[in-house]
Design a protein around this motif. Sequence first.
Motif, short mmCIF file in Angstrom:
data_model
loop_
_atom_site.label_atom_id
_atom_site.label_comp_id
_atom_site.label_asym_id
_atom_site.label_seq_id
_atom_site.Cartn_x
_atom_site.Cartn_y
_atom_site.Cartn_z
N LEU A 88 0.82 -1.21 0.00
CA LEU A 88 0.00 0.00 0.00
C LEU A 88 0.86 1.26 0.00
CD1 LEU A 88 -2.91 1.15 0.24
CD2 LEU A 88 -2.64 1.07 2.72
N LEU A 89 2.04 1.18 0.60
CA LEU A 89 2.95 2.34 0.65
C LEU A 89 3.86 2.42 -0.57
CD1 LEU A 89 4.02 2.22 4.42
CD2 LEU A 89 2.26 3.65 3.35
N GLY A 90 3.65 1.53 -1.55
CA GLY A 90 4.47 1.54 -2.75
C GLY A 90 5.84 0.93 -2.56
N LEU A 91 6.00 0.08 -1.55
CA LEU A 91 7.29 -0.54 -1.24
C LEU A 91 7.29 -2.01 -1.65
CD1 LEU A 91 7.72 0.90 2.37
CD2 LEU A 91 8.68 1.83 0.25
N GLU A 92 8.50 -2.54 -1.79
CA GLU A 92 8.63 -3.99 -1.99
C GLU A 92 8.28 -4.70 -0.68
OE1 GLU A 92 9.32 -5.80 -4.62
OE2 GLU A 92 9.58 -4.09 -5.98
N PRO A 93 7.46 -5.75 -0.73
CA PRO A 93 7.10 -6.45 0.50
C PRO A 93 8.33 -7.02 1.20
CG PRO A 93 5.69 -7.13 -1.32
CD PRO A 93 6.79 -6.31 -1.92
N LEU A 94 8.34 -6.95 2.51
CA LEU A 94 9.45 -7.50 3.29
C LEU A 94 9.50 -9.02 3.20
CD1 LEU A 94 9.27 -5.30 6.52
CD2 LEU A 94 10.77 -5.04 4.54
N LEU A 95 8.35 -9.65 2.96
CA LEU A 95 8.28 -11.10 2.83
C LEU A 95 7.84 -11.45 1.41
CD1 LEU A 95 6.43 -11.99 6.17
CD2 LEU A 95 8.89 -12.05 5.74
N HIS A 96 8.44 -12.47 0.86
CA HIS A 96 8.05 -12.95 -0.46
C HIS A 96 7.00 -14.05 -0.27
CE1 HIS A 96 11.13 -10.61 -2.50
NE2 HIS A 96 12.01 -11.02 -1.58
N LEU A 97 5.76 -13.68 -0.44
CA LEU A 97 4.64 -14.58 -0.16
C LEU A 97 4.00 -15.03 -1.46
CD1 LEU A 97 3.12 -12.50 2.76
CD2 LEU A 97 4.52 -14.56 2.96
#
Length: 483
Positions: free
Chosen positions: A209-218
């Motif tokens: 939602l913040l336009g960032l790469e997710p910290l976890l690869h799900l």
Amino acid sequence: MSTLDIGEGAEQAAMATDGAVKRAPLRARVSWMLFDWSVQPHYTLVQTFLFGPYFANAVVQNSVCGLAVGSEKAACGQALWGYAAAVAGLLIAIISPLLGAAADGRGSRKPWMAMLSLLFLASLSSLWLGVPDANMTTILIVLAGFVGATLAAELMSVFSNAIMTGLAPKEELGRLSGTGWAVGYFGGLVSLAVVAGLLVPMPGDPKTLLGLEPLLHLDGATHQSDRITGPFAAIWFAIFIIPFFLFVPDRHRASTAHPERSAAVELWETIKSLPSMPSLLIFLVARMLFTDGLSAIFAFGGIYGASVFGWGPLELGMFGIILTLVGAFGALFGGWLDDAIGPKAVIILALLALIVGALGILSVDKTHIFFTTEVAEKIVGSKPFSAPGEQVFLAFAILVGVVSAPVQAASRSLLARIAPADKITQFFGLFAFSGKVTAFLAPFCVAIITQETGSQRVGMAAVLAFLAIGVVMMMFVRTRPAR
């Protein structure tokens, strides 16, 4: 210094030599508030915003319930989730008074909370198993996890509420209760922001939602981003509950209850004594009714708004976040007001404001506000809350959100002030019982009246009766402590 030494030292600071409660150290009071912060993601992430809708829409197929192919997609999942919530509510109503009686007769509350914490952690973690199109065994495991987590959270609240009475003198319990309630609201919002802004991608978008790469690869195919909410809520709780166990004082003094008696006997003795404590009895019945009405407002308010204005997930999500934010600030202000004018006055004023808010909400339809004033209908595809009707609806909904938290926080404060000190845990068990035993009643009245009249507005009006009766009954509650 050991954990026990810390707890005993804090308790000695909290209790005067004559048994009167003194203000506990700030560390103890903040740590107590962190219980609400630590447990709130279960309600925000699992029950309301993320896992519950995922379970209904993806985990369960309608064939599990034997529904026809043409039935609404989430019908079976929603039904099963509703049955599980009903089972959890029934178990809470039955177990909480018994558990409170058992704790009052046997000293400390923290060991009970430690056991319930393990159930809470295990139950939340089991939600990870809820893969899409799951088989019946997996569905039952996930539902059992939901029931177990809800049961553990509510039962822990019984003990946490009882511990609150030893952290501040009675004239300061309002601020303590209200601030704790607000901290819980903020905990839910922060946990939602962490999940949506840092951990999981938006639907159809590789970024959060913040336009960032997710910290976890799900894995999107198996909906790991939805399933992670259960384990995330468990980890959140495991981290933030630590200060509670380290720094919040527990009761180590002997109780006046009879430890040789069973919890059921102790509880029955208390129930039989309620007629001799009419204010407590009236308050518990009043709370049962106005809590039902408040729950129905939140259960059907969004549905009514969605029906009138055609709200989708974006508008409903914004609506929920706005109400949560104003509820948190309402809890803070209500806590201060509680100590200034008393919890009874806060409850009555808040219930009157709820009635005004509910009437205001019901005064709005697609082309009218205040029942008779004509306004332009919302244009399909227009910005959220841009139509005059939406804005009036939102204003009254904000009023409901502001006063709903003070009703609940002041109720907790009032019981802490008037219940007998030696039976405070079992009275908070009865407090939980009163909030659950008829939880079906107001929604049922709304449903049956809506069905009979064919009008959502008339059906929703049923909640006004629950709130009004609650106001009248609260007039007869005296706030002197029971003996």
